[in-house]
Design a protein around this motif. Structure first.
Motif, PDB file in Angstrom:
ATOM      1  N   ASN A   3      14.937 -45.672  -0.497  1.00 51.01           N
ATOM      2  CA  ASN A   3      16.046 -44.802  -0.208  1.00 51.01           C
ATOM      3  C   ASN A   3      16.289 -43.845   0.946  1.00 51.01           C
ATOM      4  N   ALA A   4      14.871 -43.383   1.253  1.00 48.54           N
ATOM      5  CA  ALA A   4      14.996 -42.741   2.853  1.00 48.54           C
ATOM      6  C   ALA A   4      15.457 -43.862   3.863  1.00 48.54           C
ATOM      7  N   LYS A  55      10.495 -39.761   6.877  1.00 51.32           N
ATOM      8  CA  LYS A  55      11.531 -39.272   6.131  1.00 51.32           C
ATOM      9  C   LYS A  55      11.397 -39.306   4.663  1.00 51.32           C
ATOM     10  N   ALA A  56      10.410 -40.244   3.956  1.00 50.74           N
ATOM     11  CA  ALA A  56      10.235 -40.412   2.697  1.00 50.74           C
ATOM     12  C   ALA A  56       9.054 -39.500   2.308  1.00 50.74           C
ATOM     13  N   ASP A  57       8.531 -38.914   3.056  1.00 47.60           N
ATOM     14  CA  ASP A  57       7.498 -37.662   2.818  1.00 47.60           C
ATOM     15  C   ASP A  57       6.253 -38.669   2.178  1.00 47.60           C
ATOM     16  N   LYS A 112       8.573 -44.535  -8.290  1.00 52.49           N
ATOM     17  CA  LYS A 112       9.166 -43.261  -7.801  1.00 52.49           C
ATOM     18  C   LYS A 112       8.885 -43.441  -6.460  1.00 52.49           C
ATOM     19  N   THR A 113       7.867 -43.855  -6.140  1.00 54.52           N
ATOM     20  CA  THR A 113       7.381 -43.654  -4.706  1.00 54.52           C
ATOM     21  C   THR A 113       8.055 -44.554  -3.840  1.00 54.52           C
ATOM     22  N   ARG A 114       8.163 -46.007  -4.485  1.00 53.78           N
ATOM     23  CA  ARG A 114       8.562 -46.997  -3.891  1.00 53.78           C
ATOM     24  C   ARG A 114      10.181 -46.719  -3.766  1.00 53.78           C
ATOM     25  N   ALA A 115      10.778 -46.376  -4.552  1.00 53.90           N
ATOM     26  CA  ALA A 115      12.074 -45.686  -4.600  1.00 53.90           C
ATOM     27  C   ALA A 115      12.387 -44.865  -3.380  1.00 53.90           C
ATOM     28  N   GLN A 116      11.547 -43.738  -3.332  1.00 54.88           N
ATOM     29  CA  GLN A 116      11.845 -42.843  -2.557  1.00 54.88           C
ATOM     30  C   GLN A 116      11.580 -43.481  -1.151  1.00 54.88           C
ATOM     31  N   ILE A 117      10.829 -44.201  -0.996  1.00 58.95           N
ATOM     32  CA  ILE A 117      10.695 -45.106   0.499  1.00 58.95           C
ATOM     33  C   ILE A 117      11.856 -45.677   0.715  1.00 58.95           C
ATOM     34  N   ARG A 152       0.142 -40.397  -9.954  1.00 60.88           N
ATOM     35  CA  ARG A 152       1.357 -41.041  -8.956  1.00 60.88           C
ATOM     36  C   ARG A 152       2.260 -42.005  -9.866  1.00 60.88           C
TER      37      ARG A 152
END
Length: 201
Positions: free
Chosen positions: A18-19, A40-42, A11-16, A7
């Motif tokens: 931005n979504a 939405k952030a999957d 990247k996961t934090r940015a994904q959450i 993991r």
């Protein structure tokens, strides 16, 4: 042997983040829940709360990391390339609204939206959005002072008042586009700003 899943926390934090920004921008902070943001952030609900303890925390991060950065990138940093900052301010204004996507016209400015929706009910939101506006004004003023030093702006112009006017005008243009849902207002507002600033040179 099972494949180990690696993991990437950043990247996961940015994904959450931005979504969540796009959902909140489209539907309002109070119009969407954590489950919808996670979907939405999957990511799982657990993953969401690992990075953001509450929905408010993702909102604060949106203001600090997306909106504030976006304002500096759009309105302030490009001015460094202009010997005459007044020309830069006008060019940034025209570029911003010429390129503003049609689907965002009716959504307005994300900073203005969050300020109006949340500042009356969440003190930290109020402080954060105010800090963004104050920084926007202060950095605009720095370029106006540079314009004065270069002879592109009259010496008797109050740069604090003019900076406040310009930022208000920029925000007001988003608001007019949203209220009318018509991007034609952008050209009218640009022409008015141009006339005003050129009269001060």
């Amino acid at each position: 042997m099972a494949k180990r899943i690696v993991r990437d926390p950043e990247k996961t934090r940015a994904q959450i983040l931005n979504a969540s920004f796009m959902e909140i921008y489209s539907r309002g902070f109070n119009g969407v829940g954590v489950r919808e943001l996670a979907a939405k952030a999957d990511v799982t609900i657990g993953a969401f709360f690992h990075y953001f303890p509450t929905k408010s925390h993702v909102g604060y991060a949106i203001v600090d990391e997306i909106i504030h950065t976006g304002i500096l990138d759009r309105w302030i940093k490009p001015l460094n390339a202009y010997k005459n900052p007044i020309q830069g301010i006008l060019k940034c204004f025209k570029n911003t609204f010429d390129n503003w996507p049609d689907e965002y016209v009716a959504l307005g400015c994300p900073l203005n939206n969050l300020t109006q929706e949340m500042s009356g009910s969440d003190e930290l939101f109020k402080q954060k959005t105010r800090a963004v506006l104050e920084d926007w004004i202060a950095k605009t003023r720095e370029h106006l002072k540079r314009a004065q030093q270069g002879g592109y702006l009259r010496k008797n112009v109050n740069t604090q008042e003019l900076a406040e006017y310009i930022v208000t005008f920029q925000e007001g243009t988003f608001a007019m586009g949203k209220a009318l849902n018509d991007r034609r207002i952008f050209d009218s507002m640009y022409n008015s700003l141009k006339q005003h600033l050129e009269a001060l040179t």
